[in-house]
Design a protein around this motif. Structure first.
Motif, PDB file in Angstrom:
ATOM      1  N   ARG A  26       0.839  -1.197   0.000  1.00  0.00           N
ATOM      2  CA  ARG A  26       0.000   0.000   0.000  1.00  0.00           C
ATOM      3  C   ARG A  26       0.876   1.249   0.000  1.00  0.00           C
ATOM      4  O   ARG A  26       2.069   1.183   0.294  1.00  0.00           O
ATOM      5  N   ASP A  27       0.232   2.383  -0.265  1.00  0.00           N
ATOM      6  CA  ASP A  27       0.953   3.654  -0.183  1.00  0.00           C
ATOM      7  C   ASP A  27       1.199   3.998   1.277  1.00  0.00           C
ATOM      8  O   ASP A  27       0.253   4.043   2.076  1.00  0.00           O
ATOM      9  N   ALA A  28       2.463   4.235   1.607  1.00  0.00           N
ATOM     10  CA  ALA A  28       2.801   4.586   2.990  1.00  0.00           C
ATOM     11  C   ALA A  28       3.189   6.060   3.044  1.00  0.00           C
ATOM     12  O   ALA A  28       4.242   6.451   2.538  1.00  0.00           O
ATOM     13  N   ALA A  29       2.320   6.872   3.637  1.00  0.00           N
ATOM     14  CA  ALA A  29       2.613   8.306   3.748  1.00  0.00           C
ATOM     15  C   ALA A  29       3.668   8.545   4.821  1.00  0.00           C
ATOM     16  O   ALA A  29       3.834   7.730   5.729  1.00  0.00           O
ATOM     17  N   GLN A  30       4.396   9.646   4.676  1.00  0.00           N
ATOM     18  CA  GLN A  30       5.273  10.149   5.741  1.00  0.00           C
ATOM     19  C   GLN A  30       6.466   9.244   6.066  1.00  0.00           C
ATOM     20  O   GLN A  30       7.015   9.333   7.168  1.00  0.00           O
ATOM     21  N   GLN A  31       6.874   8.371   5.121  1.00  0.00           N
ATOM     22  CA  GLN A  31       8.055   7.544   5.405  1.00  0.00           C
ATOM     23  C   GLN A  31       9.321   8.318   5.030  1.00  0.00           C
ATOM     24  O   GLN A  31       9.331   9.037   4.024  1.00  0.00           O
ATOM     25  N   PRO A  32      10.396   8.200   5.824  1.00  0.00           N
ATOM     26  CA  PRO A  32      11.638   8.908   5.490  1.00  0.00           C
ATOM     27  C   PRO A  32      12.228   8.374   4.179  1.00  0.00           C
ATOM     28  O   PRO A  32      12.043   7.204   3.856  1.00  0.00           O
ATOM     29  N   ALA A  33      12.934   9.261   3.463  1.00  0.00           N
ATOM     30  CA  ALA A  33      13.658   8.815   2.268  1.00  0.00           C
ATOM     31  C   ALA A  33      15.029   8.335   2.740  1.00  0.00           C
ATOM     32  O   ALA A  33      16.013   9.078   2.689  1.00  0.00           O
ATOM     33  N   TRP A  34      15.080   7.096   3.233  1.00  0.00           N
ATOM     34  CA  TRP A  34      16.367   6.561   3.718  1.00  0.00           C
ATOM     35  C   TRP A  34      17.342   6.536   2.543  1.00  0.00           C
ATOM     36  O   TRP A  34      17.022   5.946   1.501  1.00  0.00           O
ATOM     37  N   PRO A  35      18.512   7.131   2.681  1.00  0.00           N
ATOM     38  CA  PRO A  35      19.379   7.266   1.495  1.00  0.00           C
ATOM     39  C   PRO A  35      20.058   5.967   1.077  1.00  0.00           C
ATOM     40  O   PRO A  35      20.420   5.815  -0.080  1.00  0.00           O
ATOM     41  N   ASP A  36      20.205   5.012   2.005  1.00  0.00           N
ATOM     42  CA  ASP A  36      20.987   3.817   1.695  1.00  0.00           C
ATOM     43  C   ASP A  36      20.136   2.573   1.973  1.00  0.00           C
ATOM     44  O   ASP A  36      20.025   2.123   3.119  1.00  0.00           O
ATOM     45  N   PRO A  37      19.530   1.982   0.905  1.00  0.00           N
ATOM     46  CA  PRO A  37      18.607   0.851   1.116  1.00  0.00           C
ATOM     47  C   PRO A  37      19.279  -0.337   1.798  1.00  0.00           C
ATOM     48  O   PRO A  37      18.633  -1.058   2.570  1.00  0.00           O
ATOM     49  N   GLU A  38      20.570  -0.545   1.543  1.00  0.00           N
ATOM     50  CA  GLU A  38      21.228  -1.699   2.178  1.00  0.00           C
ATOM     51  C   GLU A  38      21.407  -1.486   3.676  1.00  0.00           C
ATOM     52  O   GLU A  38      21.209  -2.403   4.482  1.00  0.00           O
ATOM     53  N   ALA A  39      21.771  -0.267   4.026  1.00  0.00           N
ATOM     54  CA  ALA A  39      21.911   0.037   5.460  1.00  0.00           C
ATOM     55  C   ALA A  39      20.559  -0.130   6.146  1.00  0.00           C
ATOM     56  O   ALA A  39      20.473  -0.639   7.272  1.00  0.00           O
ATOM     57  N   LEU A  40      19.497   0.283   5.464  1.00  0.00           N
ATOM     58  CA  LEU A  40      18.153   0.126   6.035  1.00  0.00           C
ATOM     59  C   LEU A  40      17.832  -1.352   6.237  1.00  0.00           C
ATOM     60  O   LEU A  40      17.364  -1.764   7.305  1.00  0.00           O
ATOM     61  N   ALA A  41      18.118  -2.171   5.217  1.00  0.00           N
ATOM     62  CA  ALA A  41      17.806  -3.604   5.310  1.00  0.00           C
ATOM     63  C   ALA A  41      18.592  -4.253   6.447  1.00  0.00           C
ATOM     64  O   ALA A  41      18.049  -5.079   7.201  1.00  0.00           O
ATOM     65  N   ARG A  42      19.861  -3.882   6.605  1.00  0.00           N
ATOM     66  CA  ARG A  42      20.673  -4.445   7.705  1.00  0.00           C
ATOM     67  C   ARG A  42      20.081  -4.063   9.056  1.00  0.00           C
ATOM     68  O   ARG A  42      19.989  -4.866   9.972  1.00  0.00           O
ATOM     69  N   THR A  43      19.659  -2.799   9.160  1.00  0.00           N
ATOM     70  CA  THR A  43      19.093  -2.335  10.432  1.00  0.00           C
ATOM     71  C   THR A  43      17.806  -3.078  10.766  1.00  0.00           C
ATOM     72  O   THR A  43      17.597  -3.500  11.904  1.00  0.00           O
ATOM     73  N   LEU A  44      16.937  -3.237   9.763  1.00  0.00           N
ATOM     74  CA  LEU A  44      15.664  -3.918  10.025  1.00  0.00           C
ATOM     75  C   LEU A  44      15.901  -5.378  10.415  1.00  0.00           C
ATOM     76  O   LEU A  44      15.219  -5.925  11.291  1.00  0.00           O
ATOM     77  N   ALA A  45      16.924  -6.008   9.793  1.00  0.00           N
ATOM     78  CA  ALA A  45      17.252  -7.397  10.153  1.00  0.00           C
ATOM     79  C   ALA A  45      17.703  -7.452  11.611  1.00  0.00           C
ATOM     80  O   ALA A  45      17.327  -8.363  12.367  1.00  0.00           O
ATOM     81  N   GLU A  46      18.496  -6.477  12.008  1.00  0.00           N
ATOM     82  CA  GLU A  46      18.952  -6.447  13.402  1.00  0.00           C
ATOM     83  C   GLU A  46      17.754  -6.275  14.354  1.00  0.00           C
ATOM     84  O   GLU A  46      17.651  -6.960  15.369  1.00  0.00           O
ATOM     85  N   LEU A  47      16.850  -5.362  13.988  1.00  0.00           N
ATOM     86  CA  LEU A  47      15.679  -5.127  14.853  1.00  0.00           C
ATOM     87  C   LEU A  47      14.826  -6.388  14.973  1.00  0.00           C
ATOM     88  O   LEU A  47      14.283  -6.684  16.031  1.00  0.00           O
ATOM     89  N   ARG A  48      14.740  -7.143  13.878  1.00  0.00           N
ATOM     90  CA  ARG A  48      13.941  -8.378  13.927  1.00  0.00           C
ATOM     91  C   ARG A  48      14.541  -9.398  14.889  1.00  0.00           C
ATOM     92  O   ARG A  48      13.837 -10.235  15.434  1.00  0.00           O
ATOM     93  N   SER A  49      15.872  -9.297  15.091  1.00  0.00           N
ATOM     94  CA  SER A  49      16.529 -10.286  15.954  1.00  0.00           C
ATOM     95  C   SER A  49      16.501  -9.873  17.424  1.00  0.00           C
ATOM     96  O   SER A  49      16.849 -10.654  18.299  1.00  0.00           O
ATOM     97  N   LEU A  50      16.089  -8.649  17.716  1.00  0.00           N
ATOM     98  CA  LEU A  50      16.120  -8.161  19.100  1.00  0.00           C
ATOM     99  C   LEU A  50      14.855  -8.585  19.848  1.00  0.00           C
ATOM    100  O   LEU A  50      13.804  -8.781  19.239  1.00  0.00           O
ATOM    101  N   PRO A  51      14.948  -8.696  21.175  1.00  0.00           N
ATOM    102  CA  PRO A  51      13.774  -9.143  21.946  1.00  0.00           C
ATOM    103  C   PRO A  51      12.623  -8.146  21.867  1.00  0.00           C
ATOM    104  O   PRO A  51      12.851  -6.951  21.667  1.00  0.00           O
TER     105      PRO A  51
END
Ligand code: PEP
Ligand code: CO
Length: 460
Positions: A26-51
């Protein structure tokens, strides 16, 4: 789910096509334009692994308490920062904010005689939607500040570049904040015998502080009376611990998805970044990504409603976010403005009442009363805030519905961000202690004053 429990008590309200990531279609309003998609993907993977930060069972307890508010038997107090700050992160700041919220709850419980459900805008309220994507600073156009989970509030173009690592920092700050809140609320600090010690030093000598002290002294007397009658307050756990819940706007959907986990008891999905999540006025499009995400999680959820909301839209939100009409599942946070609420709210109240939808109606008297002062600072008048509350209560009175709560931005610090109140903050004083990174907050005096006014409205 229905195979586990054909009787239906564990039935999932989850729409058939929903998954924690289905919002991405869906269209997601108000999302930041993260400049580095790979850095974003790494961060989200880390968050998924946290309690997870909270447990599904706690979210269900909050839902039960909110069900009481939807039925007119309890009142929701939701309060905290507009935007929590990485820079203002200390035990003292967390404690003082909790003190003010506990004080407000005591005033409301004692003066109005209703149980108060306590929910902080805290331990995760780090991302902000903005009306304008950029702002002008000294003639230079830079990206707007979007909350410390996204960028920095410093007025420098480099500081405003979105950095996904900030989401991890926000997660850890949320974990520490929540840990301290749990210690305070379960470890003796929130004991009703401590009711005097919550009166902040700078507040105690003021009119609001003295008025609060009177209630505190009466509570003391009542506890001694119970003791003398042979009832032992020491044995009543409800007098010693407080249920305090966390909430924030579910704005950054990548972050929220990463913290969404399946509950092993029920098989339902819960967003474990907070007990309650809400969707803001700028992101509540019916077919948008935010509403899609919230529709499938098991937490209690909120939806802001501004002055343009129509009865049809509100009924469609009910159908989408709470198709099974679970009491306590859906809270409407009304923010229409002092001059507007009394006219704009009744059609919505009537429509939801006639449809028999068991929602909680709560008043956010802050967000539609904001303006920029002559000195260039965003502010709100205390009188407008009270006027919106009065209009909200009047609308409910006419519709025969229950004004189920308030939603405010406040801090335990002695700031000068909102105008007026008994302490009378004047326009030329705003610069003195103006520390918010986003919207202007009530200071402790204004917050206690507001609690007394709301208690009066509830009694009437
Ligand atoms: C907020 O709650 O800080 C906010 C941005 O509110 P709204 O979505 O109602 O404008
Ligand atoms: Co705000």
């Amino acid at each position: 789910m229905s195979r586990i429990d054909p009787g239906g008590s564990l039935r999932s309200h989850r729409p058939p096509q929903w998954s924690p990531g289905s919002w991405q279609k869906r269209d997601a309003a108000q999302q930041p334009a993260w400049p580095d998609p790979e850095a974003l993907a790494r961060t989200l993977a880390e968050l998924r692994s946290l309690p997870p930060l909270v447990f599904a069972g706690e979210a269900r307890s909050l839902m039960d308490s909110l069900a009481e508010a939807s039925a007119g038997r309890a009142f929701l107090l939701q309060a905290g920062d507009c935007s929590e700050s990485f820079a203002e992160f200390s035990a003292d700041a967390i404690r003082d904010k909790l003190k003010v919220i506990l004080q407000m709850a005591v005033v409301l419980t004692y003066a109005a005689g209703v149980p108060v459900v306590k929910v902080g805008r805290i331990a995760g309220q780090f991302a902000k939607p903005r009306s304008a994507p950029t702002e002008l600073v000294g003639g230079v156009e830079i990206e707007s500040f979007k909350g410390h989970m996204v960028n920095d509030d410093v007025a420098d173009p480099r500081a405003r570049v979105p950095d996904p690592r900030r989401m991890v920092a926000g997660y850890h700050q949320s974990a520490s904040t929540l840990n301290l809140l749990r210690a305070f609320t379960k470890g003796g600090f929130a004991d009703l015998s401590q009711v005097h010690s919550w009166n902040l030093q700078f507040l105690a000598a003021s009119d609001e502080g003295k008025r609060y002290e009177q209630i505190a002294a009466e509570i003391d007397r009542a506890l001694r009376f119970m003791e003398a009658c042979g009832i032992h307050p020491a044995r009543e756990s409800a007098l010693h611990v407080v249920d305090f819940y966390t909430s924030h706007e579910a704005l950054l959907l990548g972050y929220e998805e990463a913290l969404t986990r399946q509950d092993s008891l029920t098989g339902k999905w819960y967003d474990c970044s907070a007990h309650m999540l809400w969707v803001g006025e700028r992101t509540r499009q019916l077919d948008g990504a935010h509403v899609e995400f919230l529709s499938g999680i098991g937490n209690p959820i909120g939806c802001k409603l501004g002055p343009s909301a129509t009865p049809e839209e509100v009924l469609a939100i009910c159908a989408k976010l709470d198709p099974e009409r679970v009491p306590g599942r859906l809270t409407f946070i009304v923010r229409m403005g002092a001059g507007t609420v009394e006219e704009a709210l009744p059609p919505l109240l009537n429509a939801v009442r006639d449809a028999g939808h068991p929602v909680v109606w709560t008043c956010d008297p802050m967000h539609a009363n904001t303006f920029v002062s002559d000195g260039g600072r965003k502010t709100r008048r205390f009188d407008d805030i009270i006027a919106e509350l009065q209009g909200f209560f009047a609308a409910h009175h006419r519709a025969g519905t229950w004004p189920g709560g308030v939603h405010v931005e406040l801090t335990g610090d002695d700031v000068t961000e909102c105008l007026g109140g008994l302490g009378d903050v004047m326009e030329d004083q705003l610069h003195q202690r103006y520390t918010t990174t986003c919207d202007p907050r009530l200071n402790a005096r204004q917050a206690i004053d507001l609690a007394f006014r709301v208690a009066e409205l509830l009694r009437a």
